[in-house]
Structure formats: C-alpha cells, structure tokens
Design an enzyme around this catalytic site. Structure first.
Site, mmCIF file in Angstrom:
data_model
loop_
_atom_site.group_PDB
_atom_site.id
_atom_site.type_symbol
_atom_site.label_atom_id
_atom_site.label_comp_id
_atom_site.label_asym_id
_atom_site.label_seq_id
_atom_site.Cartn_x
_atom_site.Cartn_y
_atom_site.Cartn_z
ATOM 1 N N HIS A 54 0.828 -1.209 0.000
ATOM 2 C CA HIS A 54 0.000 0.000 0.000
ATOM 3 C C HIS A 54 0.866 1.264 0.000
ATOM 4 O O HIS A 54 0.705 2.147 -0.850
ATOM 5 C CB HIS A 54 -0.913 -0.006 1.227
ATOM 6 C CG HIS A 54 -1.747 1.229 1.373
ATOM 7 N ND1 HIS A 54 -3.072 1.281 1.004
ATOM 8 C CD2 HIS A 54 -1.445 2.479 1.832
ATOM 9 C CE1 HIS A 54 -3.545 2.504 1.228
ATOM 10 N NE2 HIS A 54 -2.575 3.242 1.731
ATOM 11 N N GLU A 55 1.753 1.357 0.971
ATOM 12 C CA GLU A 55 2.562 2.571 1.079
ATOM 13 C C GLU A 55 3.483 2.734 -0.123
ATOM 14 O O GLU A 55 3.776 3.863 -0.537
ATOM 15 C CB GLU A 55 3.367 2.570 2.382
ATOM 16 C CG GLU A 55 2.521 2.610 3.647
ATOM 17 C CD GLU A 55 1.532 3.768 3.667
ATOM 18 O OE1 GLU A 55 1.810 4.824 3.059
ATOM 19 O OE2 GLU A 55 0.468 3.611 4.295
ATOM 20 N N HIS A 113 1.762 4.582 -2.877
ATOM 21 C CA HIS A 113 1.936 6.033 -2.741
ATOM 22 C C HIS A 113 3.302 6.457 -3.287
ATOM 23 O O HIS A 113 3.434 7.475 -3.971
ATOM 24 C CB HIS A 113 1.866 6.436 -1.269
ATOM 25 C CG HIS A 113 0.498 6.503 -0.692
ATOM 26 N ND1 HIS A 113 -0.529 7.212 -1.265
ATOM 27 C CD2 HIS A 113 -0.020 5.968 0.446
ATOM 28 C CE1 HIS A 113 -1.613 7.111 -0.515
ATOM 29 N NE2 HIS A 113 -1.333 6.355 0.526
#
Length: 721
Positions: free
Chosen positions: A503-504, A507
C-alpha cells in the site's frame, strides 16, 4: 496513507490558510552558512544531510525560510510590469526553497523519530507557519495579480498557457479564494485568529496522542497472562518492558488503531479486555494527555472557519475541491455500503457467538473477543492460521522480491541499496530507483519498525519534491509500525503488514513517477479522495500468482504452498463486515463531526460520538470504529478532516481499475505502463473524474467494490468463486 504534509504549506499554492505574518518571522536572523539547510544539499538527489543536521538546526532554518519566502513574494507584488504567468505564478512556484528544504526534513523526522526538542520546535512554529501561509494567501496585491491572470486566461485573453500552466493558475486562484483572499479586512482578521488557534490545537492533539499511546501501553506482570502469543512476541514484550526500566514485566505497546494485533492470539480473556480498554481509553483518562477538550474545540473552530468562508459546514468547505465535490455525494456513497456491510457484521457476530458457545464459553461476544474467535473460525472454515503464514514473510525479502519485483514487472524500474546516504535512525534503509534504461528516478527511504517516539500508523511523504521547474527529482519515504523482533529472531511479519508495505509503496510510485513542471501539482499533491487510489490499487499485487511465489519463501527456501495460497484467497472476504466496517464507521464518524454547522457550538465528545455511531446503521457495539474520536489522528492532526471517507471512495476507484486490469491481461508491462502514463504520472495536472474515466473507460461504480468485499447491494453475499 499519504502524509498530508504540512510542508505543502511551503509553496504559495497550498490549500491551507492562516494569518498575516508575524513580525518575528519577517525579521528572522540570517541563517549562518554552517546551518545544513543554508544551501541545497550536495548529496545525491539533494537528499537531507542527516549526518550533519542537529535538532537545534531546524527552528532557525524554518524561521529564516519563512522570512526569505516572504521577501520573494514581496518582490513579486512590487514588479511594475503587468502580471504574467512567469513573473507571478511561476515565481510563486519557485519561492520558498530554504523553507521547503528544512520543513520537509523536519516533518519527516518529527513524525518518525521525535523528541522533546523537535516537539517543542513544532509547538513554537505551528502558529508562525499558519501566519506565514496567510501572509501569502491573503496578500491583496498578490491576489489582484493572480485574479487578473485567471480572468484573462478564462476569457481566452492574454498569453497562451499550456494545459499544466492553466491548471496551476486555476488552482492558485481557487486556493486563494478558499483561503479567504476575497474576505473583508475585518473578516481576514477573524480568519487569522481562527487559523492560529487551529494550528496550535492540531499540534497539541498530536503531542497529547503520542504521549497517550506511550503511557497507555498495557503492562503485564504475569507471563501466563500472555498465553497464546509466540515466544518471539513475548520476548519483544519483555524487551519493551526493559526499555522502560520495568524488570520482570511485559509491555504490549499500542498500535494506532482500536484493535491491537495481540487480540487475535491472547487466550486469557481478562488480558484481552485489559488490552482493548487500554487502547479504547488511551486518550480519555482525564489527565494531561486527554484529547477530548482539544477535539471538541477543533470541531467548533473548523465550523466557524467554514461559515466565515461562506460554507455551511467544514465538510462542505473541504469537499469543494475533492473528487466527490460535496458531502452529499460522499455520504450517499457511504450509505450505499452501509446496508450490505451492516448485514454482514450481524451475520459475523452471530457466527462468532456460536463459535464461543461451541467451545463451552458462557459469555456474550465483546469487541475484545472478536479477533481471537474470528481467527479460530477462519482456521476452522479455511484451515488457515496466521502463524502458518508468517514464516513465509520475511520483511526484507517481501520488500526486495515482492514490492520491488512487482514494480519492476509492471513499470520496468529497478532498485539499488545505498548505504552511503545518511539516515535519521539506524534502522532506516535507502534505495536508489532507476528506469528500465538505467536513468535515475529518485531515492526511497524505508523506516518500518515501531518506536515509542514514532507516530502510529503507516505513511508516505517526500524529503524532496519532484519539479522540472526546480530541477529536482523525488526523494520519498515510507514509514511503518511493525513489531520489531527480539535480537536474533527472524524479521517475520503478518500478511496484513505485507499488504501495508504494498500500500505505502503504491503512494511511493505515485510520487516517484511524478512528471510535472510545477511543484504544486506534482506527484501526490492530489485530493484526499484520489491520493489513496494508487496505494490501494498496488495492494492487489501482493497476492498476484506471478509475485507471491517470488517473495513468500521460508528460511528453508520453500515457496509458500499453493494450498496455503488457495486458503488465503478463499479467506480474502472472511470477516469483511468487521474489517471494512471498522473503517466505514470511522469515516462516518469523521463526517458527522465535520458536518456540524457553527450554530450548534461545542459538542460533548461523550455524548456526540455514541449518537453519531448509532446513526451509521452499522454494528458498532460489536465492531467499534477503527479510530475513536479521541485518537483519530487522521482527522485531528494529519489533514484528513472530512476526508477519511477517501479510503472507501478510493477503494471503489481501485476495484474498478483492477477490474479493468483483469479484463485486459492482468499484470503485464504494457498494462503497467498505461496505468503509469494515465494515472501515476499525472499528478493534479487534470481534473480527477475525466482522468479516471479516460483510463477506465467509464465512471467508477460501487458494484466492483462490493464484489471485492464478497457482498451484494441487497445485503447478501457473493457466491464463492
């Protein structure tokens, strides 16, 4: 999450606002050449020289940076010639370089490795930053120049602008209006006072919460009370106690969320209840760390600010520049989810109660029982035990052979470990990222282990922003809060942690692939209800059949068995009412707080919260919200006020986009390039709805999201595939 960076305050295009600048910032002492921020870093990619930076260096650099940017803005408004894009808008984009260098480093370190000096610096500077923003955003001469350019461009008069230039101009104008540029002098003074109060209260909340989480950790005297935890977890709890000078005891540190990882394993019910209550009441103990008075005042002042700016509520103000555009749309979206998710929660609760009864338990299901019994039920239904999975997820292999490998397969990029780049804490790792042809893209920092002086949760942000105008490439960091193993133990993590890493890094890809000229629209400088889309989309590759066997390998070199993978996939929608419902309840709680009109005044947290949760239609007694009001860092200190729905909204975008991938061949280099070209590299150079529509071929729908959750719109379940 993408850390909403206070440092976007640095460019004059910021959407935040505050007060005409204090004289102190205007007269800041010149920054000595010995200060490591005095000149751009000479390290690769202008990475912060953390080996030279001392805690005492930040405040003078930040104050000097504010003064320098104000002087630059004053030079813009003193130009005698007619305003042009270059002498006004581009000049604003070029301003504030010293301030940006110092603030990006400061906020990164203060969030991940804080101390008393850094916290005091933040406390002192918060109102000054607010004042600095307003000194730019509310400058009448500057606004007059921006407005004349905007009106001319809107009427096709004056100089011809590129699409990106017109977008930057439009956003600059709209942000200044939203900041109060068209208010009367008297109302600007009121706005100044409100912004100063808000910035101070937000800082106070962050500091109270950090202290509350540390003080609220559960101390256990008897090892037997930790039954169910692994030897490694018990050893880590013993180490945590020793760090606090507690001999012969065990400390279970608190994660940012309501639920705590140990609740899924602890077999002693009294310990589970104590741990849950420690989490639930961490910031409501009536002591110096109690946040309730702070958040009540924050909600009240935000409502007053919205009214002053011409909006009915803070939610109306915040959503006016988001993809959803208004709270009615956002709430309508959440309400489409409420019925099926609530029905699923009630099904799950009944099933868990049966599980308790089957084991001879004579008690009513409570929130602290949910994770333990759902894990047992998961094992019974799918023969899946989380402890079976952890040996296959060693954190460094997950990163290099999982996260990096998926990015390479989709986008062609490669990664090289850099041990010559200074870091702010010894556990931090740095990698250089390059294109397929070897052209450098930027740097990535990874800081994964939980510390008492680190904010909870996981996030991404920048140490250096990408901009062709400034000639800078992105320097990005990912921060997590995974439990560090005891010395000598393997660094094994849960599959949830694996998902967080993907997820990170989603980003990070959004930031790494930034390809903008102007920094204000670069990379992740996008709306809250769009910025989480690339990160949630990237989670899918954790279980991709091409990626998972590449990294899920145990210490004996055995790849995760296909049968175990099948169990993971079959169990993917298990407990969805709980997991998704927690976040949905938190989103609705956030929207309730920020849908209050100013006329209602200050609210009692103890009264408001249960009423707001009852109105959701969700089973919040058995499944409490992911964050309670008193420790909801996202909305009170991290810029997600009236924006937490963005996680669910962007799951909808993610589900639609992944469905597109599945219909076009899945994980392929061509599909990855298309996603990079049409989404990840665009920043905010285009409006979000047309950008998404161009990639997806149609507007997003709730259907694919419900399907991913295993639910139907009428509250039924999707048949297992």
């Amino acid at each position: 999450m993408r850390l909403p960076f206070a440092a976007v305050l640095l460019t004059a295009m910021t959407t935040s606002a505050a007060v005409p600048i204090a004289a102190a910032a205007q007269t800041a002492a010149p920054l000595p050449a010995s200060n490591p921020f005095a000149k751009p870093s000479t390290l690769p990619f202008e990475a912060p020289p953390f080996d030279r930076i001392k805690d005492a260096d930040y405040q003078p650099a930040l104050e000097a940076g504010m003064a320098e940017q104000l002087a630059e803005v004053n030079n813009i408004v003193r130009v005698r010639s007619m305003p042009t894009f270059d002498n006004t808008i581009a000049a604003l984009e070029r301003s504030g370089r010293l301030l940006e260098r110092a603030a990006l480093a400061f906020y990164g370190v203060n969030g991940a490795n804080t101390n008393d000096v850094l916290q005091k610096t933040q406390e002192v500077l918060a109102p000054k930053f607010a004042a600095h923003q307003d000194a730019i955003q509310l400058n009448p001469q500057l606004f007059a120049r921006v407005k004349s350019l905007y009106e001319a461009a809107s009427e096709n008069r004056g100089e011809k602008l590129t699409p990106e230039q017109f977008q930057v101009l439009t956003l600059t104008y709209e942000n200044m209006v939203r900041a109060g540029a068209e208010l009367s002098p008297a109302d600007k003074t009121k706005l100044s006072a409100l912004n100063a109060q808000l910035s101070t209260l937000e800082t106070a909340f962050q500091q109270k919460l950090l202290a509350a989480a540390k003080a609220g950790a559960l101390v256990v005297d008897d090892r037997a009370k930790l039954a169910g935890l692994s030897e490694a977890e018990i050893a880590a709890a013993a180490d945590a106690a020793k760090e606090r000078g507690l001999t012969g005891k065990y400390v279970l540190k608190l994660q940012n969320t309501t639920e705590q990882p140990a609740l899924a394993a602890l077999t002693d019910r009294s310990t589970r209840e104590a741990l849950f209550n420690a989490s639930w009441t961490r910031a409501e103990k009536g002591d110096a760390n109690d946040t309730r008075a702070t958040i009540s005042q924050l909600a009240e002042l935000r409502a007053q600010k919205a009214k002053l700016l011409g909006f009915a509520t803070w939610a109306d103000y915040v959503l006016s520049d988001q993809m959803a555009k208004n709270p009615t749309t956002a709430l309508g979206f959440m309400q489409q989810l409420g019925k099926p998710v609530g029905a699923e929660q009630r099904r799950e609760a009944a099933e868990l109660q049966q599980q308790i009864k089957a084991e001879g338990g004579d008690f009513q299901l409570k929130p602290w029982d949910w994770d333990l019994y759902s894990e047992k039920l998961r094992k019974a239904k799918y023969d899946l035990n989380q402890d079976e999975l952890k040996p296959y997820f060693e954190i460094n292999k997950v990163l290099t052979d999982g996260v990096f490998y998926a990015a390479n397969q989709l986008y062609g990029i490669t990664f090289k470990r850099r041990t010559d780049i200074p870091v702010y804490q010894p556990d931090v790792m740095v990698y250089e990222v390059s294109e397929e042809n070897g052209t450098p893209i930027g740097l990535m920092y990874f800081d994964y282990w939980k510390r008492d002086n680190k904010n909870g949760g996981a996030w991404m942000s920048n140490f250096v922003n990408q901009s062709k105008l400034l000639g800078t490439k992105p320097v990005i960091y990912n921060v997590g809060n995974f439990t560090k193993p005891a010395a000598g133990q393997p660094a094994l993590i849960t599959f949830d942690d694996v998902t967080t890493m993907f997820h990170e890094f989603g980003h990070a890809l959004h930031g790494l692939f930034a390809n903008q000229t102007y920094p204000s629209v670069s990379g992740t400088n996008t709306a809250r209800d769009f910025v989480e889309f690339p990160s949630q989309f990237n989670e899918h590759w954790a279980l991709d059949p091409k990626v998972l066997p590449h990294y899920a390998v145990n210490r004996q070199g055995q790849v995760i068995p296909p049968a175990l993978v099948a169990k993971i996939k079959r169990a993917a929608t298990f407990n969805t009412g709980s997991s998704f419902g927690q976040a949905l309840a938190a989103a609705e709680l956030d929207m309730s707080w920020h849908s209050l009109p100013a006329s209602l005044g200050r609210q009692d947290v103890n009264v408001f919260e249960p009423k707001a949760l009852a109105a959701t239609g969700l089973d919040t007694d058995d499944v409490p919200p992911r964050y309670r009001s008193s420790y909801f860092l996202h909305i009170w200190g991290n810029g997600y006020s009236a924006g937490y729905y963005a996680y669910q909204w962007t799951k909808m975008l993610d589900a639609n986009a992944y469905a597109w991938f599945e219909n076009h061949g899945g994980l392929t280099r061509a599909n990855g390039q298309r996603f990079r070209d049409m989404i990840l590299s665009k920043g905010h150079t285009e409006d979000y709805a047309p950008m998404f529509r161009a990639f997806n071929g149609k507007d997003p729908e709730v259907g694919p999201l419900l399907h991913d959750l295993g639910l139907n719109a009428d509250g039924g379940r999707v048949a297992a595939e």
